[in-house]
Motif scaffolding. Structure first.
Motif, PDB file in Angstrom:
ATOM      1  N   TYR A 174      29.962  16.784  -7.579  1.00 34.15           N
ATOM      2  CA  TYR A 174      28.748  17.605  -7.603  1.00 34.15           C
ATOM      3  C   TYR A 174      28.350  18.113  -6.218  1.00 34.15           C
ATOM      4  N   LEU A 175      29.279  18.075  -5.281  1.00 37.68           N
ATOM      5  CA  LEU A 175      28.939  18.482  -3.913  1.00 37.68           C
ATOM      6  C   LEU A 175      28.627  19.970  -3.789  1.00 37.68           C
ATOM      7  N   ALA A 176      29.242  20.805  -4.615  1.00 41.04           N
ATOM      8  CA  ALA A 176      28.904  22.236  -4.581  1.00 41.04           C
ATOM      9  C   ALA A 176      27.452  22.446  -5.003  1.00 41.04           C
ATOM     10  N   HIS A 177      27.018  21.696  -6.007  1.00 42.96           N
ATOM     11  CA  HIS A 177      25.619  21.774  -6.430  1.00 42.96           C
ATOM     12  C   HIS A 177      24.699  21.309  -5.298  1.00 42.96           C
ATOM     13  N   ALA A 178      25.072  20.202  -4.653  1.00 38.41           N
ATOM     14  CA  ALA A 178      24.232  19.670  -3.583  1.00 38.41           C
ATOM     15  C   ALA A 178      24.094  20.671  -2.442  1.00 38.41           C
ATOM     16  N   LYS A 179      25.200  21.316  -2.068  1.00 36.23           N
ATOM     17  CA  LYS A 179      25.132  22.310  -0.993  1.00 36.23           C
ATOM     18  C   LYS A 179      24.266  23.498  -1.403  1.00 36.23           C
ATOM     19  N   THR A 180      24.371  23.896  -2.657  1.00 33.36           N
ATOM     20  CA  THR A 180      23.568  25.017  -3.154  1.00 33.36           C
ATOM     21  C   THR A 180      22.088  24.671  -3.132  1.00 33.36           C
ATOM     22  N   LEU A 181      21.753  23.448  -3.518  1.00 39.60           N
ATOM     23  CA  LEU A 181      20.362  23.007  -3.405  1.00 39.60           C
ATOM     24  C   LEU A 181      19.907  23.071  -1.956  1.00 39.60           C
ATOM     25  N   GLY A 182      20.716  22.554  -1.041  1.00 38.34           N
ATOM     26  CA  GLY A 182      20.357  22.589   0.371  1.00 38.34           C
ATOM     27  C   GLY A 182      20.168  24.000   0.889  1.00 38.34           C
ATOM     28  N   PRO A 197      12.950  26.557   6.402  1.00 35.85           N
ATOM     29  CA  PRO A 197      13.963  26.442   7.463  1.00 35.85           C
ATOM     30  C   PRO A 197      13.920  25.143   8.252  1.00 35.85           C
ATOM     31  N   ASP A 198      12.772  24.451   8.250  1.00 36.35           N
ATOM     32  CA  ASP A 198      12.655  23.222   9.039  1.00 36.35           C
ATOM     33  C   ASP A 198      12.901  21.952   8.230  1.00 36.35           C
ATOM     34  N   VAL A 199      13.235  22.084   6.951  1.00 33.09           N
ATOM     35  CA  VAL A 199      13.408  20.895   6.118  1.00 33.09           C
ATOM     36  C   VAL A 199      14.635  20.104   6.576  1.00 33.09           C
ATOM     37  N   HIS A 200      14.527  18.764   6.478  1.00 31.74           N
ATOM     38  CA  HIS A 200      15.697  17.915   6.724  1.00 31.74           C
ATOM     39  C   HIS A 200      16.254  17.525   5.360  1.00 31.74           C
ATOM     40  N   PHE A 201      17.492  17.924   5.099  1.00 30.52           N
ATOM     41  CA  PHE A 201      18.099  17.718   3.783  1.00 30.52           C
ATOM     42  C   PHE A 201      19.246  16.728   3.892  1.00 30.52           C
ATOM     43  N   ILE A 202      19.207  15.717   3.004  1.00 29.24           N
ATOM     44  CA  ILE A 202      20.203  14.647   2.997  1.00 29.24           C
ATOM     45  C   ILE A 202      20.945  14.650   1.670  1.00 29.24           C
ATOM     46  N   ILE A 203      22.270  14.639   1.745  1.00 26.92           N
ATOM     47  CA  ILE A 203      23.100  14.484   0.550  1.00 26.92           C
ATOM     48  C   ILE A 203      23.489  13.013   0.463  1.00 26.92           C
ATOM     49  N   GLY A 204      22.882  12.308  -0.470  1.00 26.05           N
ATOM     50  CA  GLY A 204      23.250  10.919  -0.691  1.00 26.05           C
ATOM     51  C   GLY A 204      24.538  10.868  -1.492  1.00 26.05           C
ATOM     52  N   LEU A 205      25.607  10.469  -0.860  1.00 24.64           N
ATOM     53  CA  LEU A 205      26.926  10.456  -1.507  1.00 24.64           C
ATOM     54  C   LEU A 205      27.100   9.136  -2.245  1.00 24.64           C
ATOM     55  N   VAL A 206      27.005   9.185  -3.561  1.00 25.57           N
ATOM     56  CA  VAL A 206      27.170   7.985  -4.380  1.00 25.57           C
ATOM     57  C   VAL A 206      28.636   7.933  -4.817  1.00 25.57           C
ATOM     58  N   ALA A 263      40.510  14.150   1.061  1.00 27.62           N
ATOM     59  CA  ALA A 263      40.823  15.569   0.817  1.00 27.62           C
ATOM     60  C   ALA A 263      39.623  16.479   1.084  1.00 27.62           C
ATOM     61  N   ILE A 264      38.457  15.900   1.343  1.00 23.01           N
ATOM     62  CA  ILE A 264      37.238  16.690   1.554  1.00 23.01           C
ATOM     63  C   ILE A 264      36.823  16.632   3.010  1.00 23.01           C
ATOM     64  N   ASP A 265      36.580  17.798   3.603  1.00 24.61           N
ATOM     65  CA  ASP A 265      36.066  17.894   4.963  1.00 24.61           C
ATOM     66  C   ASP A 265      34.543  17.929   4.870  1.00 24.61           C
ATOM     67  N   TYR A 266      33.891  16.809   5.155  1.00 22.55           N
ATOM     68  CA  TYR A 266      32.446  16.708   4.963  1.00 22.55           C
ATOM     69  C   TYR A 266      31.652  17.472   6.021  1.00 22.55           C
ATOM     70  N   ALA A 311      27.484  20.660   6.931  1.00 24.75           N
ATOM     71  CA  ALA A 311      26.573  20.796   8.060  1.00 24.75           C
ATOM     72  C   ALA A 311      25.767  22.092   7.902  1.00 24.75           C
ATOM     73  N   PRO A 312      24.478  22.066   8.271  1.00 25.63           N
ATOM     74  CA  PRO A 312      23.760  21.040   9.044  1.00 25.63           C
ATOM     75  C   PRO A 312      23.169  19.903   8.207  1.00 25.63           C
TER      76      PRO A 312
END
Length: 329
Positions: A14-22, A30-39, A45-48, A52-53
């Protein structure tokens, strides 16, 4: 000064969804701090750095040794939801008193700023959104769904770091350690069903009734979308703050939810057409095809237990002969 932080939780698929949310959050905040909690475990194979950011914070790095015990009991959905209050606690420790932290499901997108939510949370401990806000005749299938899965949708919850919200987190954590199953027959539905009790037993909890918050398939019957001067409005007058694309698959544009009936098609809901096409393009541009094909790396123990053992683990009813007979344990 109060600090606002948003986090989501997801496995690698679901990382594409998470990036889209971010991306949607950053567009309006623009000043929000967004964290993807990776469960999940990190996938070689994924370049995390691709995210970024945004901060990628794996569940194994927030310091709860008993997560391994929870993994042994839960499936992927159950475990993803069970870790939620522990992430809240961890983030509060990082950002201090009165910090305002929002959990948002990865399949949500924002269309306005967080300002209205921040205003609500300034004087409250917890803010939540209901699945439904209006009565309907005849009986809606979503009404019976809500009776099983919970009054409030836990795709969203905002919590301010106060003593009372700390009490709430301790209470919620205790329940999710052992009782975060999808088990309708026993009144359980992951982290969400417990929130039914929260406005009753904790102080300063606000239920956000504005239809611009958390529009989704379960409340389509009471909400219509309008596009005006480049902005979306719900029921003509309420700015759309965030939309929940629950069950939507961008490679199948016919249906807008998991429910494959005509009422959940873009043909039946032309007011949603532009919104869903924009969201589908956003997901695909964020490598949806690649990430959605990923398999979770975690090993879940759900299948190791018989039904009888699983009930014993979750509800600890085995010592009560009456309950055993009642539930067929």
């Amino acid at each position: 000064m109060q600090t606002s932080i948003v986090f989501t939780l997801c496995s690698n698929n679901y990382l594409a969804h998470a990036k889209t949310l971010g991306d949607s959050l950053k567009k309006h905040n623009p000043d929000v701090h967004f964290i993807i909690g990776l469960v999940d475990e990190r996938d070689p194979a994924i370049d995390y750095s691709y995210f970024a950011p945004y901060e990628v914070l794996p569940y194994s790095e927030i310091g709860y040794a008993f997560f391994s015990e929870m993994l042994a009991k839960y499936n992927v959905i159950e475990f993803n939801t069970a870790v939620k209050p522990f992430y809240f606690e961890y983030i509060f420790k990082q950002y201090g008193k009165n910090s305002m932290v929002y959990y948002i499901d990865p399949d949500i997108a924002f269309y306005s700023s967080l300002e209205s939510l921040n205003e609500s949370l300034k004087n409250k401990n917890i803010v939540i959104t209901p699945h439904l806000t209006k009565a309907q005749l005849p009986v809606s299938p979503f009404e019976t769904m809500v009776l099983n899965v919970g009054i409030y949708n836990l795709g969203f919850i905002g919590i301010r770091n106060t003593e009372e919200s700390g009490n709430f987190l301790v209470w919620w954590q205790e329940r999710l350690k052992d009782h975060c199953y999808i088990d309708y027959a026993r009144g359980l539905f992951v982290d969400q069903i417990w929130i039914n009790l929260v406005p009753l037993i904790f102080k300063d909890v606000e239920v956000l009734m504005n239809p611009g918050y958390n529009m989704a398939c379960w409340n389509f019957h009471e909400r219509k979308l309008l596009s005006k001067e480049g902005k979306y409005f719900v029921n003509e007058e309420h700015p759309l703050v965030f939309f929940h694309f629950s069950g939507f698959k961008p490679l199948n544009m016919q249906y807008v939810s998991k429910i494959k009936t005509r009422e959940f098609t873009l043909e039946a809901r032309p007011d949603l057409k532009d919104l869903f096409h924009e969201y589908a393009k956003w997901l695909l541009d964020n490598d949806y095809a690649k990430f959605s094909a990923s398999k979770p790396k975690l090993k879940f123990g759900h299948g190791k237990y018989s039904k009888k053992q699983r009930i014993g683990l979750s509800l600890k009813f085995r010592t009560n002969s009456y309950i055993k007979k009642l539930f067929g344990v």
